[in-house]
Scaffold this active site. Structure first.
Site: not given
Ligand code: PDD
Length: 287
Positions: A33, A148, A181, A205
């Site tokens: 996505y 992702k 993250e 990511l």
């Protein structure tokens, strides 16, 4: 909230979208996505988001998606709903197959879903002014976080823990205490006037906003460094902020209930917020 969808090329109200129970996105999280911000009707950093989508599709070997056509569908949907301050979501799944089997089906057509929704930046704008609190939480994700993918259960659980603690986000840490993250954001910290972030080669990511902020910091003559921050180091940092498509540059003023630096958004974060806003204004001023 107004939301208009485009399912495999057909525009319809989002509430009317129906997807098969046999869709592999639903059954296995076999899907990728993107989330993209739209300012004044214009998608922001669209090339970069589509490039990352192409990399995610390649990484999980979903083939045959025409990204030029998909991009046109996004634009048609924005146009159809006359969206101004908005965002769009794209999800591509490997499609449906029967019976349920883990391995890729021999023949399946990827499902291509887009929706555009109005976005009210008001609450986030307020958080950008005041700063937010975050928690730290174990990073329970898999080893391919550069993709992702819609497999977000570990992110969901971490973010829920943050919400239950009255915080906006969760900074994720590995068993040795290294912070990677956040559940749906990248993060940077400031120490000795340098802006630092987790190396892109780590299991994170590759945030589109992160990359932009790295470039903007360089241009604003702020020293940029890639490195590792551990939970034990938190008392020694001066500032910390999150970045993401809708967060933009979001100051963090508390971590696990303890103040970051002086407990208020710091000067380097403020500077980067300013240059970020300028970059958006320059983009919108272009014909
Ligand atoms: N999240 N890290 C993670 C784990 C993310 O899920 C995201 C984005 C980011 C920031 O990436 P970008 O700057 O490209 O938005 C970092 C999206 C917005 C989401 O899941 O809703």
């Amino acid at each position: 909230m107004r939301a208009l969808a485009n399912l495999n090329g057909q525009i319809m109200p989002l509430e009317e979208v129906k997807v098969s129970a046999l869709d592999r996105g639903f059954l296995f999280g076999d899907a990728v996505y993107e989330v993209v911000r739209i300012y004044q009707g214009r998608p922001w950093l669209e090339d970069e988001h589509f490039q990352r989508l192409a990399r995610s599709l390649e990484a999980i070997r979903i083939h045959g998606v025409d990204l030029v056509r998909l991009r046109r569908r996004v634009h048609d949907t924005i146009e159809a709903g006359q969206f101004r301050e908005a965002m769009f979501y794209i999800q591509i799944t490997r499609g449906t197959s029967m019976p349920r089997r883990h391995a890729f089906p021999k023949q399946a057509t990827p499902l291509e879903l887009v929706w555009v929704e109005d976005y009210d930046d008001g609450p986030t704008a307020e958080s950008r002014r005041s700063g937010v609190g975050v928690i730290t939480h174990p990073d329970l994700r898999w080893h391919r976080c550069g993709i992702k993918s819609t497999n977000l259960l570990a992110n969901v659980l971490a973010n829920q823990a943050a919400h239950e603690a009255g915080c906006a986000e969760a900074l994720l840490y590995l068993p040795d205490g290294t912070l990677t993250e956040a559940s749906h954001s990248s993060f940077f910290w400031v120490q000795h006037d340098a802006v630092c972030t987790t190396p892109g080669r780590d299991n994170i990511l590759p945030g589109i906003t992160r990359a932009l902020v790295l470039g903007l910091a360089g241009r604003a003559n702020v020293t940029v460094r890639e490195g590792h921050l551990r939970r034990d180091d938190l008392p020694r940092i001066d500032e910390l902020f999150l970045t993401g498509t809708t967060s933009e540059v979001l100051p963090v003023v508390q971590i696990d209930g303890k103040p970051v630096g002086r407990g208020e958004p710091g000067p380097v974060t403020r500077k980067l917020q300013e240059v970020y806003g300028q970059a958006v204004r320059e983009f919108l001023a272009r014909p």
